[in-house]
Design a protein around this motif. Structure first.
Motif, PDB file in Angstrom:
ATOM      1  N   PRO A  19      -3.790  -2.064   3.480  1.00 50.27           N
ATOM      2  CA  PRO A  19      -4.080  -2.154   4.913  1.00 50.27           C
ATOM      3  C   PRO A  19      -5.306  -1.323   5.281  1.00 50.27           C
ATOM      4  CG  PRO A  19      -2.351  -0.547   4.552  1.00 50.27           C
ATOM      5  CD  PRO A  19      -2.693  -1.120   3.190  1.00 50.27           C
ATOM      6  N   THR A  20      -5.796  -1.501   6.480  1.00 51.51           N
ATOM      7  CA  THR A  20      -6.926  -0.709   6.948  1.00 51.51           C
ATOM      8  C   THR A  20      -6.496   0.731   7.199  1.00 51.51           C
ATOM      9  OG1 THR A  20      -8.713  -0.634   8.576  1.00 51.51           O
ATOM     10  CG2 THR A  20      -6.533  -1.229   9.389  1.00 51.51           C
ATOM     11  N   GLY A  21      -7.432   1.648   7.058  1.00 51.43           N
ATOM     12  CA  GLY A  21      -7.157   3.053   7.326  1.00 51.43           C
ATOM     13  C   GLY A  21      -6.588   3.824   6.156  1.00 51.43           C
ATOM     14  N   VAL A  22      -6.461   3.186   4.998  1.00 50.95           N
ATOM     15  CA  VAL A  22      -5.888   3.824   3.813  1.00 50.95           C
ATOM     16  C   VAL A  22      -6.955   3.898   2.728  1.00 50.95           C
ATOM     17  CG1 VAL A  22      -4.176   3.589   1.969  1.00 50.95           C
ATOM     18  CG2 VAL A  22      -3.563   3.019   4.325  1.00 50.95           C
ATOM     19  N   THR A  23      -7.098   5.065   2.096  1.00 48.37           N
ATOM     20  CA  THR A  23      -8.047   5.179   0.998  1.00 48.37           C
ATOM     21  C   THR A  23      -7.429   4.633  -0.283  1.00 48.37           C
ATOM     22  OG1 THR A  23      -7.345   7.377   0.267  1.00 48.37           O
ATOM     23  CG2 THR A  23      -8.988   7.281   2.027  1.00 48.37           C
ATOM     24  N   SER A  24      -8.284   4.247  -1.214  1.00 46.00           N
ATOM     25  CA  SER A  24      -7.801   3.751  -2.500  1.00 46.00           C
ATOM     26  C   SER A  24      -7.044   4.847  -3.249  1.00 46.00           C
ATOM     27  CB  SER A  24      -8.981   3.249  -3.331  1.00 46.00           C
ATOM     28  OG  SER A  24      -9.639   2.176  -2.688  1.00 46.00           O
ATOM     29  N   ALA A  25      -7.529   6.078  -3.168  1.00 44.61           N
ATOM     30  CA  ALA A  25      -6.866   7.192  -3.853  1.00 44.61           C
ATOM     31  C   ALA A  25      -5.472   7.441  -3.286  1.00 44.61           C
ATOM     32  CB  ALA A  25      -7.716   8.454  -3.735  1.00 44.61           C
ATOM     33  N   HIS A  26      -5.330   7.317  -1.977  1.00 41.85           N
ATOM     34  CA  HIS A  26      -4.012   7.506  -1.338  1.00 41.85           C
ATOM     35  C   HIS A  26      -3.039   6.428  -1.807  1.00 41.85           C
ATOM     36  CE1 HIS A  26      -1.603   7.965   2.691  1.00 41.85           C
ATOM     37  NE2 HIS A  26      -0.923   8.347   1.637  1.00 41.85           N
TER      38      HIS A  26
END
Length: 301
Positions: A19-26
């Motif tokens: 989803p939007t607002g999420v980093t790949s690392a997270h």
């Protein structure tokens, strides 16, 4: 004494619809925590503001990440005309504006210039290295960068919708290192109206697409392990060589092995398996497979 790894051995791929607002690392950390996995990574960063396919690799599958990171990718994105920004998306400060709005015919006529083998200048906010530093770090520190153009193959770039006079939606497939934001910036400049990306969704990466992808909420589900795809999913299209059990140990020790090559040419990539279990991936040369990555899976441990 070597430090013992935390977590359990988990091997394979998980396809996330980020989803939007999420980093790949997270996203990686969230899935790794749910699975209690020893090792995890991803194949190709997806910007926090973007949505769509993020391929997560676990355990021995991380050795196949280059096959996905280097693969063709497909995107759907929307460009807002009339303004260029410092980041080539809606997050950046305005740089220039225009009252001109292109019509469908003008947009379609310009697209061939951005397909095939082109040269593309990466955005200021990008992971490109400049004198050992990431461009995004230098740009956020206030530096104005002169980034060199890089070769890119764009297999397809098509106008799919014009919701209003101020915006247009496109679909694009391209090779490694392509930046959708640069396409929006350069297309706006070519049309004389400026432009920046306001929505971006990755549809596919190599053999992976969004069919059956897990959601953000699924990443904490107790049955998440059941959604993991096998390691060899990343090797779709790469020739498989069946290894006799008696030769498996030599392959696992990294030794080059003569195997039935099925007409492979020198320099071609292939992978060896034993009873369906991946053993190694390497380069075929001189009638033998020369392993570059050896997989430690199941009864191969």
């Amino acid at each position: 004494m070597a430090r013992k790894r935390r977590g359990r051995p988990v091997h394979g791929w998980l396809i996330l619809d980020k989803p939007t607002g999420v980093t790949s690392a997270h996203a990686v950390a969230r899935a790794k925590r749910t699975l209690d996995a020893e090792k995890a990574g991803h194949a190709g960063t997806l910007d926090p503001g973007a949505t769509g396919l993020l391929a997560l690799a676990f355990g021995e599958a991380t050795k196949t990440v280059p096959f996905i990171a280097d693969a063709h990718k497909s995107y759907r994105f929307t460009v807002r005309w009339g303004m260029s920004t410092a980041t080539d998306d809606a997050e950046g400060a305005p740089l220039a504006t225009s009252d001109l709005r292109p019509d469908r015919a003008a947009i379609v006529a310009a697209l061939p210039e951005f397909t095939g083998d082109i040269l593309q200048v990466p955005p200021q906010i990008s992971a490109v290295k400049v004198d050992g530093e990431r461009a995004y770090a230098l740009a956020r520190a206030g530096e104005i960068l002169e980034l060199a153009p890089r070769p890119l193959h764009v297999g397809r770039l098509a106008l799919t919708d014009m919701p209003d006079a101020d915006s247009a939606t496109f679909e694009m497939s391209c090779g490694k290192g392509g930046y959708v934001r640069s396409i929006a910036r350069d297309l706006g400049a070519r049309l004389g109206c400026h432009g920046h990306v306001v929505a971006l969704r990755r549809l596919a990466t190599g053999p992976f697409n969004l069919d059956g992808a897990v959601s953000w909420e699924d990443l904490t589900a107790p049955d998440l392990a059941e959604r993991i795809l096998p390691l060899e999913s990343a090797l779709a299209g790469v020739p498989e060589l069946c290894c006799p059990p008696a030769l498996a140990v030599r392959i696992l020790n990294g030794n080059a092995m003569a195997l039935p090559g099925a007409g492979l040419a020198d320099g071609e990539t292939a992978w060896a398996s034993r009873d369906g279990v991946p053993l190694a991936v390497g380069i075929w040369r001189g009638g033998a497979l020369h392993p570059s990555r050896v997989f430690v899976l199941g009864d191969n441990r």
